[in-house]
Design a protein around this motif. Sequence first.
Motif, PDB file in Angstrom:
ATOM      1  N   LYS A  88      29.750 -11.535 -33.203  1.00  0.00           N
ATOM      2  CA  LYS A  88      29.081 -10.480 -33.979  1.00  0.00           C
ATOM      3  C   LYS A  88      28.048 -11.091 -34.929  1.00  0.00           C
ATOM      4  O   LYS A  88      26.917 -10.623 -35.004  1.00  0.00           O
ATOM      5  CB  LYS A  88      30.101  -9.624 -34.758  1.00  0.00           C
ATOM      6  N   ASN A 118      21.820  -2.948 -41.686  1.00  0.00           N
ATOM      7  CA  ASN A 118      20.423  -3.407 -41.784  1.00  0.00           C
ATOM      8  C   ASN A 118      20.077  -4.441 -40.725  1.00  0.00           C
ATOM      9  O   ASN A 118      18.976  -4.427 -40.177  1.00  0.00           O
ATOM     10  CB  ASN A 118      20.145  -4.020 -43.164  1.00  0.00           C
ATOM     11  N   THR A 119      21.020  -5.339 -40.440  1.00  0.00           N
ATOM     12  CA  THR A 119      20.701  -6.402 -39.490  1.00  0.00           C
ATOM     13  C   THR A 119      20.888  -5.924 -38.055  1.00  0.00           C
ATOM     14  O   THR A 119      20.126  -6.291 -37.185  1.00  0.00           O
ATOM     15  CB  THR A 119      21.557  -7.655 -39.753  1.00  0.00           C
ATOM     16  N   LYS A 120      21.871  -5.086 -37.827  1.00  0.00           N
ATOM     17  CA  LYS A 120      22.088  -4.615 -36.450  1.00  0.00           C
ATOM     18  C   LYS A 120      20.901  -3.783 -35.983  1.00  0.00           C
ATOM     19  O   LYS A 120      20.495  -3.864 -34.827  1.00  0.00           O
ATOM     20  CB  LYS A 120      23.382  -3.815 -36.374  1.00  0.00           C
ATOM     21  N   PHE A 178      24.300 -14.076 -45.098  1.00  0.00           N
ATOM     22  CA  PHE A 178      22.866 -13.772 -45.086  1.00  0.00           C
ATOM     23  C   PHE A 178      22.182 -14.192 -46.383  1.00  0.00           C
ATOM     24  O   PHE A 178      21.048 -14.674 -46.362  1.00  0.00           O
ATOM     25  CB  PHE A 178      22.621 -12.287 -44.785  1.00  0.00           C
ATOM     26  N   LYS A 235      19.202 -10.564 -34.176  1.00  0.00           N
ATOM     27  CA  LYS A 235      18.446  -9.319 -34.353  1.00  0.00           C
ATOM     28  C   LYS A 235      17.643  -9.373 -35.651  1.00  0.00           C
ATOM     29  O   LYS A 235      16.499  -8.927 -35.723  1.00  0.00           O
ATOM     30  CB  LYS A 235      19.393  -8.118 -34.360  1.00  0.00           C
ATOM     31  N   ALA A 236      18.279  -9.926 -36.692  1.00  0.00           N
ATOM     32  CA  ALA A 236      17.645  -9.936 -38.013  1.00  0.00           C
ATOM     33  C   ALA A 236      16.427 -10.856 -38.033  1.00  0.00           C
ATOM     34  O   ALA A 236      15.321 -10.419 -38.360  1.00  0.00           O
ATOM     35  CB  ALA A 236      18.655 -10.363 -39.076  1.00  0.00           C
ATOM     36  N   LEU A 277      23.994 -10.398 -35.075  1.00  0.00           N
ATOM     37  CA  LEU A 277      23.321  -9.867 -36.266  1.00  0.00           C
ATOM     38  C   LEU A 277      22.191 -10.794 -36.710  1.00  0.00           C
ATOM     39  O   LEU A 277      21.096 -10.332 -37.057  1.00  0.00           O
ATOM     40  CB  LEU A 277      24.320  -9.656 -37.406  1.00  0.00           C
ATOM     41  N   PHE A 278      22.437 -12.097 -36.692  1.00  0.00           N
ATOM     42  CA  PHE A 278      21.379 -13.020 -37.115  1.00  0.00           C
ATOM     43  C   PHE A 278      20.223 -13.052 -36.119  1.00  0.00           C
ATOM     44  O   PHE A 278      19.064 -13.135 -36.521  1.00  0.00           O
ATOM     45  CB  PHE A 278      21.934 -14.431 -37.356  1.00  0.00           C
ATOM     46  N   ASN A 329      25.440  -5.177 -42.532  1.00  0.00           N
ATOM     47  CA  ASN A 329      25.706  -5.045 -41.106  1.00  0.00           C
ATOM     48  C   ASN A 329      24.782  -4.012 -40.469  1.00  0.00           C
ATOM     49  O   ASN A 329      24.237  -4.231 -39.385  1.00  0.00           O
ATOM     50  CB  ASN A 329      27.173  -4.682 -40.849  1.00  0.00           C
ATOM     51  N   THR A 368      29.646 -11.232 -44.301  1.00  0.00           N
ATOM     52  CA  THR A 368      28.300 -11.175 -43.724  1.00  0.00           C
ATOM     53  C   THR A 368      27.246 -11.187 -44.832  1.00  0.00           C
ATOM     54  O   THR A 368      26.207 -11.837 -44.713  1.00  0.00           O
ATOM     55  CB  THR A 368      28.139  -9.927 -42.834  1.00  0.00           C
ATOM     56  N   ALA A 410      18.018  -4.238 -37.188  1.00  0.00           N
ATOM     57  CA  ALA A 410      16.842  -5.088 -37.463  1.00  0.00           C
ATOM     58  C   ALA A 410      15.910  -4.441 -38.477  1.00  0.00           C
ATOM     59  O   ALA A 410      14.691  -4.578 -38.401  1.00  0.00           O
ATOM     60  CB  ALA A 410      16.109  -5.474 -36.185  1.00  0.00           C
ATOM     61  N   SER A 411      16.484  -3.735 -39.446  1.00  0.00           N
ATOM     62  CA  SER A 411      15.664  -3.156 -40.515  1.00  0.00           C
ATOM     63  C   SER A 411      15.202  -4.250 -41.480  1.00  0.00           C
ATOM     64  O   SER A 411      14.154  -4.125 -42.117  1.00  0.00           O
ATOM     65  CB  SER A 411      16.469  -2.120 -41.310  1.00  0.00           C
ATOM     66  N   GLY A 412      15.991  -5.309 -41.611  1.00  0.00           N
ATOM     67  CA  GLY A 412      15.654  -6.400 -42.525  1.00  0.00           C
ATOM     68  C   GLY A 412      16.906  -7.079 -43.033  1.00  0.00           C
ATOM     69  O   GLY A 412      18.016  -6.606 -42.766  1.00  0.00           O
ATOM     70  N   TYR A 413      16.732  -8.191 -43.738  1.00  0.00           N
ATOM     71  CA  TYR A 413      17.902  -8.927 -44.234  1.00  0.00           C
ATOM     72  C   TYR A 413      17.657  -9.624 -45.555  1.00  0.00           C
ATOM     73  O   TYR A 413      18.575 -10.142 -46.160  1.00  0.00           O
ATOM     74  CB  TYR A 413      18.368  -9.956 -43.189  1.00  0.00           C
TER      75      TYR A 413
END
Lengths: 423, 423
Positions: free
Chosen positions: B312, A271-273, A317, B319-320, B316-317, A269, A313, A275-278
Amino acid sequence: MNILLKNIVCNGTVSDIYIEGSVIARIVTSADDPFGQIPASGVEVVDCQGKTAMPAFVNMHTHAGMSLMRGIEEDVPLKEWIDRIWEVESHIDGDFVYHATKVACLEMIKSGTVTFNDQYWFPLMARKAAVEMGLRPVISYVVLEHNNKEEAEFQKDECVRTYEESLGWKDGGIFSMAFHAIYSVSEEMMLWSAEFARKHGLKLHIHLSETEKEVRDCMAGHNGLSPVEYLDRLGILGPDVIAAHTLWLSDEDVRILGERKVNCVHNINSNTKLASGYRFRYNELRDAGANVCIGTDGCASSNNLDMLEAMKTTALFQKAWRENPKALPLYELISLATRNGADALGLDTGRLEAGMQADICIVNTDSSFFLSPGSFLSNFIYSAHSDCIDSLISMGRFVMRNRKVEGEESILRDARKELGKIM
Amino acid sequence: MNILLKNIVCNGTVSDIYIEGSVIARIVTSADDPFGQIPASGVEVVDCQGKTAMPAFVNMHTHAGMSLMRGIEEDVPLKEWIDRIWEVESHIDGDFVYHATKVACLEMIKSGTVTFNDQYWFPLMARKAAVEMGLRPVISYVVLEHNNKEEAEFQKDECVRTYEESLGWKDGGIFSMAFHAIYSVSEEMMLWSAEFARKHGLKLHIHLSETEKEVRDCMAGHNGLSPVEYLDRLGILGPDVIAAHTLWLSDEDVRILGERKVNCVHNINSNTKLASGYRFRYNELRDAGANVCIGTDGCASSNNLDMLEAMKTTALFQKAWRENPKALPLYELISLATRNGADALGLDTGRLEAGMQADICIVNTDSSFFLSPGSFLSNFIYSAHSDCIDSLISMGRFVMRNRKVEGEESILRDARKELGKIM
């Protein structure tokens, strides 16, 4: 008082769970009725007909003291976000952390977490709050000196003092060592932290390879070494290291983390919020020998401490980016949130077996979410929300019953007062 | 009885909301106290001190009758999943759909949804269930004949009969037209469905470009045309079309969907759980002129009907995969789940304004989730869960009060019986 949970589904069978002190003493099928002769007094018998027992969650990466900072900065990247957080944090004190940690614990209790691996300022106040709430905090002293020599000396002294105080923690809480990250801590202090941890048999909780920028900067500053390679050259990586994020990894990084048996904590949550990565390399890390766990990160980024949400989540992902609906099946997913965390910390929890700590979620399955031919795990993780967790037992004591936590109102009231002071 | 919600936060201000019949008659700041002279009788006054009003959600793609099929098949791709679903569906009847839709409505009520755009078998039974629950279902007749001529004739007749019956729906429910997808319906029947919809002024609810395979197969079978291009050549796309998924889109597809002002419904939980894809082109579709909405899809794939969770996960997706923390900001996200759906259906809901339908979530903000300096929307969508929705008003009538829904126990009991019959 000891507890007997009657007629509860446990590991797929209607069972009775007998809890002696903080430990699960016995689990037997209810049909056998072996507890006919339990002592008439000193045991609280709880009928759990129609309910299911699950191991309480182990949240492997938190900053509990940030529970009052959610939404401070939304929809911005990590760098901007962390600058703003550090600015706000310059105004907080021990009282703030105490009250914020109480709120975090309240929220963790309501979503089924007993053990959490924390990294934040004013660790003694965080411990006090968590222990009062009846939970099992792993509380670290965090080194973070931005390469400031004077601050480094101060933190060394304070760390030693905190460690010494921790030797007297009779009423709960586990002390650990932490440094923030390679970009915020000097090489000298990273080495000092690792040495201190090993000398005293403490876990070492760090942030590692959270963003692509961290990796790029590290390679630029250290002859092409990635953060993982760099820390490995320093001799810092090992099975006592709990590394949050490990999101930007080369094949070689994966190999090293596996070989060193590092505990890698995935925080989807956050990392994606940000936008660090997924593209967290779960399969590869698992296959290489690393121990993968799940955390929520702090509320300011994620924005809650809900492990059930984090599991769903995480699964979505993994299935999405690997383009494989079979990725991260349910039985592995639940391990990431329970036993793998326990293993990382070396604790007897995360499993419902005799001899383990009695850290138990009592799940109410009397709702639409569980009304299906799917498995319990599917309904629990994919369909339900954490309010299906009816009651929570932490180390053999109820910390929530029927969704009620003692002192909830005053915790919220006191936190509002604290917020008013700093905002 | 008319309703006066006193002291509720509405659009950022402490307000009184006066509901007359099914409509929001007036919203005024509480400080003005303009309702001093409200009639002494015939009005229920509800003190909502400390609570916040939000528009009830509009779930733009559901198969409510699948609420009892969750977890039938987990961790498999769409093709395997749909074959298994179609096998199970060959055994169901109207009673099953009635009871399953009741369960779905119960779950939607508990998570703040009043309007839902449904596509499933036995539509008359689905409508009956939803209207009994006090919700506003958009109920389609679904054409799905796998190119079988005899079945096509049967479905035409049945569709006409269902439409004629719908003219007598005085107690609620909106009739619409649907065909399943280009791969399960003949060209003749797609055209017939679109023509029927337009002749009678009905919406046309379809699945479109859900998987890469669907696009590949279409291009192979139709001279390189994508599903969007193919339907556009047939003259089927327009502002009356509600297209679920629209996930695999070329730039040209986006342009067409925008130009035709198609309503595109994003269902992130379903798409990612089945690993159909995740790179939903929200920004491009919006900029091209399409109306983008959010749906949950059916419980068998997603695995619940929770619009707060869907929002939510959607954020998240976005942004990711766009690698941009600013993607899909909160004020746009909430529109996707409320007013955009209302616009797609041409309904006066999804907004809290005088003259709109009184479809209102009453949100309890007395919890850790709302105890922060963040905005209400941030706390509501990113931190809280749907159990923060304390009460729900649908068309001016309470369908949930303090988390209690009338008849909940018997709905679950009856559904269990139905499940027992077919499983």
